[in-house]
Design a protein around this motif. Structure first.
Motif, PDB file in Angstrom:
ATOM      1  N   GLN A 155       0.843  -1.200   0.000  1.00 48.79           N
ATOM      2  CA  GLN A 155       0.000   0.000   0.000  1.00 48.79           C
ATOM      3  C   GLN A 155       0.878   1.249   0.000  1.00 48.79           C
ATOM      4  N   MET A 156       1.938   1.203   0.814  1.00 44.52           N
ATOM      5  CA  MET A 156       2.840   2.347   0.916  1.00 44.52           C
ATOM      6  C   MET A 156       3.535   2.598  -0.427  1.00 44.52           C
ATOM      7  N   VAL A 157       4.039   1.514  -1.020  1.00 36.98           N
ATOM      8  CA  VAL A 157       4.735   1.649  -2.308  1.00 36.98           C
ATOM      9  C   VAL A 157       3.782   2.212  -3.359  1.00 36.98           C
ATOM     10  N   ALA A 158       2.527   1.714  -3.356  1.00 41.85           N
ATOM     11  CA  ALA A 158       1.543   2.183  -4.331  1.00 41.85           C
ATOM     12  C   ALA A 158       1.284   3.672  -4.140  1.00 41.85           C
ATOM     13  N   ASP A 159       1.074   4.086  -2.878  1.00 38.96           N
ATOM     14  CA  ASP A 159       0.791   5.499  -2.610  1.00 38.96           C
ATOM     15  C   ASP A 159       1.977   6.383  -2.990  1.00 38.96           C
ATOM     16  N   MET A 160       3.180   5.833  -2.898  1.00 39.66           N
ATOM     17  CA  MET A 160       4.379   6.619  -3.231  1.00 39.66           C
ATOM     18  C   MET A 160       4.648   6.646  -4.734  1.00 39.66           C
ATOM     19  N   LEU A 177      -6.797  -4.360   6.036  1.00 36.10           N
ATOM     20  CA  LEU A 177      -6.024  -3.177   5.669  1.00 36.10           C
ATOM     21  C   LEU A 177      -6.998  -2.018   5.476  1.00 36.10           C
ATOM     22  N   ILE A 178      -6.840  -1.004   6.297  1.00 34.89           N
ATOM     23  CA  ILE A 178      -7.711   0.167   6.174  1.00 34.89           C
ATOM     24  C   ILE A 178      -6.896   1.280   5.531  1.00 34.89           C
ATOM     25  N   ASN A 179      -7.338   1.702   4.328  1.00 44.48           N
ATOM     26  CA  ASN A 179      -6.624   2.781   3.645  1.00 44.48           C
ATOM     27  C   ASN A 179      -7.575   3.944   3.379  1.00 44.48           C
ATOM     28  N   LYS A 180      -7.088   4.960   2.699  1.00 45.38           N
ATOM     29  CA  LYS A 180      -7.897   6.161   2.472  1.00 45.38           C
ATOM     30  C   LYS A 180      -9.188   5.836   1.730  1.00 45.38           C
ATOM     31  N   GLU A 181      -9.133   4.850   0.802  1.00 43.78           N
ATOM     32  CA  GLU A 181     -10.302   4.568  -0.032  1.00 43.78           C
ATOM     33  C   GLU A 181     -11.399   3.849   0.744  1.00 43.78           C
ATOM     34  N   ASN A 182     -10.995   2.864   1.566  1.00 45.36           N
ATOM     35  CA  ASN A 182     -12.023   2.034   2.195  1.00 45.36           C
ATOM     36  C   ASN A 182     -12.286   2.379   3.658  1.00 45.36           C
ATOM     37  N   ALA A 183     -11.629   3.417   4.164  1.00 48.01           N
ATOM     38  CA  ALA A 183     -11.660   3.685   5.606  1.00 48.01           C
ATOM     39  C   ALA A 183     -13.075   3.853   6.153  1.00 48.01           C
ATOM     40  N   ALA A 184     -13.896   4.615   5.441  1.00 46.26           N
ATOM     41  CA  ALA A 184     -15.239   4.915   5.950  1.00 46.26           C
ATOM     42  C   ALA A 184     -16.013   3.628   6.212  1.00 46.26           C
ATOM     43  N   GLU A 185     -15.874   2.685   5.278  1.00 47.67           N
ATOM     44  CA  GLU A 185     -16.645   1.445   5.380  1.00 47.67           C
ATOM     45  C   GLU A 185     -15.962   0.440   6.317  1.00 47.67           C
ATOM     46  N   LYS A 186     -14.658   0.227   6.113  1.00 51.70           N
ATOM     47  CA  LYS A 186     -13.957  -0.846   6.838  1.00 51.70           C
ATOM     48  C   LYS A 186     -13.578  -0.445   8.267  1.00 51.70           C
TER      49      LYS A 186
END
Lengths: 333, 343
Positions: free
Chosen positions: A149-154, A310-319
């Protein structure tokens, strides 16, 4: 997708469904588990963090639910005290001991003594050859997922600040090693040397000042892309430092899923990029179920994984929501 | 009534009053002391009756083992308090002793892990411990800084050096000496327990069985009188800080053996060390620190945690009750000493 592959997927799905129903069946037998008349010793290195407290609570609640007596020992982050507690615990001859976290180097000789005394040893989040079962999250997965996730965001390039103060804690070792392994495929993502050291206590304050110092040292925007830690308490300090320095291009990554951090990831303006949220309360409970199964003569696997998300910016609200609800229900924070 | 008459009258009644007062004081002190000891005994009796397995030899040896590190440190602290006087604010105290142990442990474990043998590593640990003690002595005796402040500053120096050396990590260590300390035993008593027994014997003989010890008490109790009697006060006070550093080094080796590593957070022990040295005064007739009293209170602290665990009282209570007991004992001790002081 070719037809044969579709068939394969179907078969896999069917198999998965069967496995799920099987899990449901074993869940049913789990309800018949009992620890009546059993004494279970529980030793935790400390409970000053959300994860530790939740797992410790999960263990105690489940032992009581199953009708057992629990000897609960919290060493308050003092190795000396944990060793003294384990030594006395061995003399108390409980029916089983559950050990939760701590420095493996310090613990291993004593875990060996537990086995030598003929007491079944189970661990929570602590991989050691002396334990009959270690109940934990799949840290190999978690470590790889958060790194990816980190590599993708970077965007596959940039510099990472890494906190590596707890390599002697087994789960941190796995997550760190997974990070390194993922980065072998992305040579343009580089770890800034020397690595940072996260500490206990004053984790947040220390992480804050460490990251602030590093950002000051590399003032041009984009020179630092991310901050990584093997747990999420340093992530709190790191996130605050990044935001205070106005360096919003830097995102932070951590593991555990403390409610505070999940809320940060849910906040679109926060620099917290992602967190791998575990279910510590469930992990504690599952460990006790394993003890009960073992004492009832059933076979227990060497490790049990409780799912993490894994909770990231996209799924945070739901997950993120169910995790916050679970924390509220347990009455922690 | 003129001032001279008043003075004469006071002079006449002074001796009688003083005699009566001192008898009353002695009686009061005796009551307080016996009360505290009775409280200790009552707690122990409760454990003996209600805590399962408390009196088993195995358990008691465990407690001696668990007390070894605290005991060795508490002896160092006791020596400093004896030599510097037991006034809590201005008397002798070594706040750096636990941090010093952490530093020595770090030095010892680091050298072992670098492949230096036991001999050199132990030597280095002892040298570092005593160097920190010498720094304390320099600050207290040489520069005349209050021990409370001087050793607080040295605490920070030692803790900082430990962090620099270990980077706040766990440094694993193994060696033949550590192997003996971990698994050796003789006459059914483990090596760590022997370490405490032998070290206790040495300290008790040194402080209570030699003229050196007697002079040490004189230096702490009445420094002017000691100086007038020709005792080298600065030497004795310096010696206690060096001894304290030596104790820290010995304790560090015991710690590394028990934890198979040097770990951060040794400083946490300071409160227990102070508690042991202060609690020990109730075992002395004159409320002064003694090595025997310190040994008893170290064992008491160990038995307290052990008894609570055997009774399955939450470990959260242990610190609280321990703290309350310490407060109680320190309060009655200083009360008794206070009445002694206001003669």
């Amino acid at each position: 997708m070719t037809r044969s592959m579709k068939g394969l997927v179907k078969a896999l799905a069917l198999g998965l469904a069967a496995a799920c129903s099987l899990a449901a069946v074993s869940g049913a037998t789990a309800e018949e588990l009992s620890l009546k008349g059993k004494r279970i010793g529980v030793s935790a290195i400390g409970t000053d963090h959300y994860w530790d407290l939740m797992a410790f609570k999960g263990i105690q609640d489940r032992v009581k639910e199953l009708g057992g007596e629990v000897i609960a020992l919290d060493a308050g982050r003092k190795d000396q005290q944990q060793i003294a507690q384990l030594q006395t615990l061995i003399a108390q001859k409980p029916d089983a001991i559950i050990e939760q976290l701590g420095n493996l180097e310090v613990l291993n000789p004593w875990l060996q003594k537990i086995r030598d005394a003929g007491i079944p040893l189970f661990t929570v989040d602590t991989a050691t050859p002396h334990a009959i079962n270690n109940t934990t999250s799949n840290n190999y997965n978690i470590g790889a997922e958060i790194a990816l996730q980190m590599v993708a965001d970077m965007g596959g390039k940039g510099n990472v600040l890494v906190f590596n103060g707890f390599y002697s804690v087994p789960v941190c070792k796995i997550r760190y090693d997974q990070l390194k392994y993922v980065l072998t495929s992305f040579p343009n993502v580089k770890i800034v040397e020397p690595e940072l050291r996260d500490v206990i206590p004053n984790t947040v304050q220390s992480a804050y000042s460490n990251v602030t110092d590093m950002l000051t040292k590399s003032p041009e925007k984009g020179s630092i892309g991310a901050v990584w830690a093997c747990w999420d308490v340093p992530q709190i300090g790191a996130t605050q430092a990044v935001e205070a320095a106005g360096r919003n291009e830097v995102k932070t990554y951590g593991i555990d899923g403390s409610p505070e951090v999940i809320k940060m990831v849910m906040d679109p303006k926060s620099s917290a990029g992602a967190v791998a949220a575990q279910q510590p309360y469930e992990i504690g409970k599952t460990s006790v179920d394993n003890v009960a199964k073992y004492l009832a003569g059933q076979k227990v696997p060497p490790f049990t994984f409780v799912p993490a998300v894994l909770i990231n910016k996209e799924n945070a609200a739901e997950k993120g929501k169910p995790f916050l609800e679970a924390a509220e229900k347990a009455g922690v924070k | 009534m003129s001032a001279t008459v008043l003075h004469a009258e006071v002079g006449v009644s002074d001796e009688k009053q003083a005699a009566a007062k001192s008898a009353g004081r002695r009686f009061g002190a005796l009551v307080v002391r016996l009360g505290a000891i009775a409280a200790f005994a009552a707690i122990m009796a409760y454990f003996v009756i209600f805590a399962p397995g408390f009196t088993s030899t195995f358990n008691l040896i465990n407690v001696v083992e668990q007390s070894a590190i605290l005991g060795v440190l508490a002896y160092g602290m006791t020596a400093v308090i004896i030599g510097g006087g037991s006034d809590v604010t201005e008397g002798g105290i070594d706040l750096s002793i636990a941090a010093n142990m952490g530093l020595c442990a770090a030095v010892y474990a680091t050298l072992l892990s670098m492949g230096y043998g036991d001999f050199l590593s132990v030597l280095a640990a002892v040298a570092v411990g005593m160097a920190v003690g010498a720094l304390n002595a320099l600050a207290v005796v040489g520069l005349g800084i209050l021990p409370l402040l001087a050793t607080l500053a040295v605490l920070n120096v030692a803790a900082g050096m430990e962090l620099t050396l270990t980077q706040n990590t766990v440094v694993g260590a193994s060696s033949p000496l550590l192997g003996v300390l971990v698994s050796g035993s003789s006459l059914g008593i483990s090596a760590l327990a022997w370490a405490l027994i032998v070290f206790s014997a040495i300290m008790i003989v040194l402080v209570h069985g030699t003229s050196f010890g007697l002079r040490l008490y004189a230096v702490g109790g009445h420094p002017e009188a000691a100086r007038a009697a020709g005792i080298g006060v600065p030497f004795y006070v310096s010696f206690t800080y060096m001894l304290s550093g030596f104790c820290a080094a010995v304790a560090s080796i015991l710690t590394v053996s028990r934890l198979s590593a040097s770990t951060p957070g040794s400083g946490e022990l300071l409160l227990s060390v102070l508690a042991a040295a202060l609690l020990g005064t109730v075992f002395s007739r004159r409320f002064v620190p003694t090595m025997g009293g310190t040994l008893l209170s170290v064992l008491f602290i160990g038995l307290l945690a052990n008894g609570f665990q055997l009774l399955n009282v939450s470990s959260y209570w242990v610190n609280g009750v321990q703290g309350a007991l310490i407060l109680l004992v320190v309060a009655i001790t200083s009360f008794a000493r206070g009445s002694e002081g206001s003669r």
